[in-house]
Design an enzyme around this catalytic site. Sequence first.
Site, PDB file in Angstrom:
ATOM      1  N   GLY A  93       0.388   5.521   1.039  1.00 51.22           N
ATOM      2  CA  GLY A  93      -0.455   6.571   1.583  1.00 51.22           C
ATOM      3  C   GLY A  93       0.198   7.927   1.467  1.00 51.22           C
ATOM      4  O   GLY A  93       1.167   8.113   0.725  1.00 51.22           O
ATOM      5  N   CYS A  94      -0.338   8.868   2.209  1.00 53.20           N
ATOM      6  CA  CYS A  94       0.158  10.247   2.134  1.00 53.20           C
ATOM      7  C   CYS A  94       1.594  10.366   2.625  1.00 53.20           C
ATOM      8  O   CYS A  94       2.325  11.259   2.206  1.00 53.20           O
ATOM      9  CB  CYS A  94      -0.731  11.159   2.984  1.00 53.20           C
ATOM     10  SG  CYS A  94      -2.462  11.112   2.550  1.00 53.20           S
ATOM     11  N   PHE A  95       1.989   9.495   3.545  1.00 52.08           N
ATOM     12  CA  PHE A  95       3.261   9.701   4.236  1.00 52.08           C
ATOM     13  C   PHE A  95       4.249   8.558   4.061  1.00 52.08           C
ATOM     14  O   PHE A  95       5.291   8.548   4.693  1.00 52.08           O
ATOM     15  CB  PHE A  95       3.003   9.946   5.721  1.00 52.08           C
ATOM     16  CG  PHE A  95       2.100  11.114   5.951  1.00 52.08           C
ATOM     17  CD1 PHE A  95       2.539  12.404   5.699  1.00 52.08           C
ATOM     18  CD2 PHE A  95       0.798  10.927   6.366  1.00 52.08           C
ATOM     19  CE1 PHE A  95       1.698  13.493   5.879  1.00 52.08           C
ATOM     20  CE2 PHE A  95      -0.049  12.004   6.552  1.00 52.08           C
ATOM     21  CZ  PHE A  95       0.397  13.296   6.303  1.00 52.08           C
ATOM     22  N   GLY A 112       0.826  -1.202   0.000  1.00 54.72           N
ATOM     23  CA  GLY A 112       0.000   0.000   0.000  1.00 54.72           C
ATOM     24  C   GLY A 112       0.855   1.245   0.000  1.00 54.72           C
ATOM     25  O   GLY A 112       2.055   1.209   0.301  1.00 54.72           O
ATOM     26  N   LYS A 117       6.875  -0.414   7.284  1.00 52.80           N
ATOM     27  CA  LYS A 117       6.388   0.899   6.880  1.00 52.80           C
ATOM     28  C   LYS A 117       7.589   1.786   6.616  1.00 52.80           C
ATOM     29  O   LYS A 117       8.455   1.931   7.480  1.00 52.80           O
ATOM     30  CB  LYS A 117       5.528   1.525   7.976  1.00 52.80           C
ATOM     31  CG  LYS A 117       4.272   0.753   8.261  1.00 52.80           C
ATOM     32  CD  LYS A 117       3.418   1.484   9.266  1.00 52.80           C
ATOM     33  CE  LYS A 117       2.148   0.693   9.519  1.00 52.80           C
ATOM     34  NZ  LYS A 117       1.178   1.443  10.318  1.00 52.80           N
ATOM     35  N   ASP A 133      -6.138   8.270  15.703  1.00 51.19           N
ATOM     36  CA  ASP A 133      -6.521   8.096  14.289  1.00 51.19           C
ATOM     37  C   ASP A 133      -7.225   6.754  14.110  1.00 51.19           C
ATOM     38  O   ASP A 133      -6.867   5.954  13.253  1.00 51.19           O
ATOM     39  CB  ASP A 133      -5.286   8.193  13.393  1.00 51.19           C
ATOM     40  CG  ASP A 133      -5.644   8.440  11.931  1.00 51.19           C
ATOM     41  OD1 ASP A 133      -6.833   8.682  11.643  1.00 51.19           O
ATOM     42  OD2 ASP A 133      -4.739   8.373  11.082  1.00 51.19           O
TER      43      ASP A 133
END
Length: 532
Positions: free
Chosen positions: A275-277, A273, A294, A385
């Site tokens: 994502g934004c970061f 995946g 990550k 979150d």
Amino acid sequence: MGATKSKPREGGPRSRSLDIAEGSHQPFTSLSASQTPSKSLDSHRPSGQPFGGNCDLTPFGGVNFSDTITSPQRTGPLAGGVTTFVALYDYESRTETDLSFRKGERLQIVNNTEGDWWLARSLSSGQTGYIPSNYVAPSDSIQAEEWYLGKITRREAERLLLSLENPRGTFLVRESETTKGAYCLSVSDYDASRGLNVKHYKIRKLDSGGFYITSRTQFSSLQQLVAYYSKHADGLCHRLTAVCPTAKPQTQGLSKDAWEIPRDSLRLELKLGQGCFGEVWMGTWNGTTRVAIKTLKPGTMSPEAFLQEAQVMKKLRHEKLVQLYAVVSEEPIYIVTEYMSKGSLLDFLKGEMGRYLRLPQLVDMAAQIASGMAYVERMNYVHRDLRAANILVGENLVCKVADFGLARLIEDNEYTARQGAKFPIKWTAPEAALYGRFTIKSDVWSFGILLTELTTKGRVPYPGMVNREVLDQVERGYRMPCPPDCPESLHDLMFQCWRKDPEERPTFEYLQAFLEDYFTATEPQYQPGDNL
């Protein structure tokens, strides 16, 4: 097979067979003799820097992590001078200092002051090395029995026993949740009206040290009791046919002293995946161990602040939290966690499997998330979150909470402005979105939104409304209506989570109890043993 320091291979879940010694099944015939959750005091950490992130993907991508049901921790500090343990599972060494061993192998503990990893010597090979302490139990103890799962909940027992692969009569023994010192025999059953179901029988202790379910049939040990009922139903719903299978537990950490690890010890293999970061990868550590990795874009957060927060995060250990294994603390920061096979809950709900999920499965998934968050609550931590994109799914619909605490550290302006495009307004409590007041109670609000994601199979909250409109409407008292086909009792629970005053929102302890008891409130806690 003896213990070796061989190259590790990935091991699968152990399969359990009923193996009871002959002659151990005779009873002796001596004839001597809905819980309301408490409201816990909610405290929270300083709110720190505001966070956010409202892209279609979770900030770290729609990820995949660990695919095992975590087996309960069955060992603890050595007591009474016991130093000989038996292996509950196979283990292949991951480093040169680890010791490989096979299930059933006997090991002498040399030094247990190392916490999660003990120095041990194999009694079959004579080799010495570190072993995961949750893979062994004292020899000849109840903890060493395959059917004994220790301190697991009634709901977790049912989750394990209701697997479609289990034959009728599959069983386990666990500690009683309601009576200290007592045990519970949980057995899978089937009938035409209820289909697959689980019966629970309280095992009581005699003052003389024996055990019984019904006072007319008593035993000197739990092993004798299990052996007897494996041959005779004698009033149970079915005789005991097979030990409930469980998967290997996650080790606590990758190995002894593997926390800040070198980047070149990780191999990134499959991108899961983005994502934004950053990105999320399936990978391998040290050529031996499947992990999720990550990778954060440089500048996402301060390495110093991240390392400080990670020291706290690694101490959060619960079967419903994704385990943080290790970090690469220099930019680009890598976060190494357990790997789960089914991806994010959001992707799972919207995917092929989502259409087969019915209310009992959805409520059970919600209960698992509430269980993980109840632990976060007890530890005085705040997630910040909480949403379906940050929940991960494994085999057998196991759900775990991920990414707890990371949102506080993100330094992107679009994330910290609380009004920016990357901020998850639709999941965020108004006091957090407007004033940066993030507490466990703002997590409860987010959990209410997550319940709408579950019941709508991944629909975006507040359909048809943009972020600014959501914030204005919620401030004026608007709350989402009951989703289609959602029971009113669940919608009422959502409304409790969305109360304007944070202190009036329920605790996660209450939410867990409510959801775990959702379908069992009218059932007896135990089958009546003396009526057998």
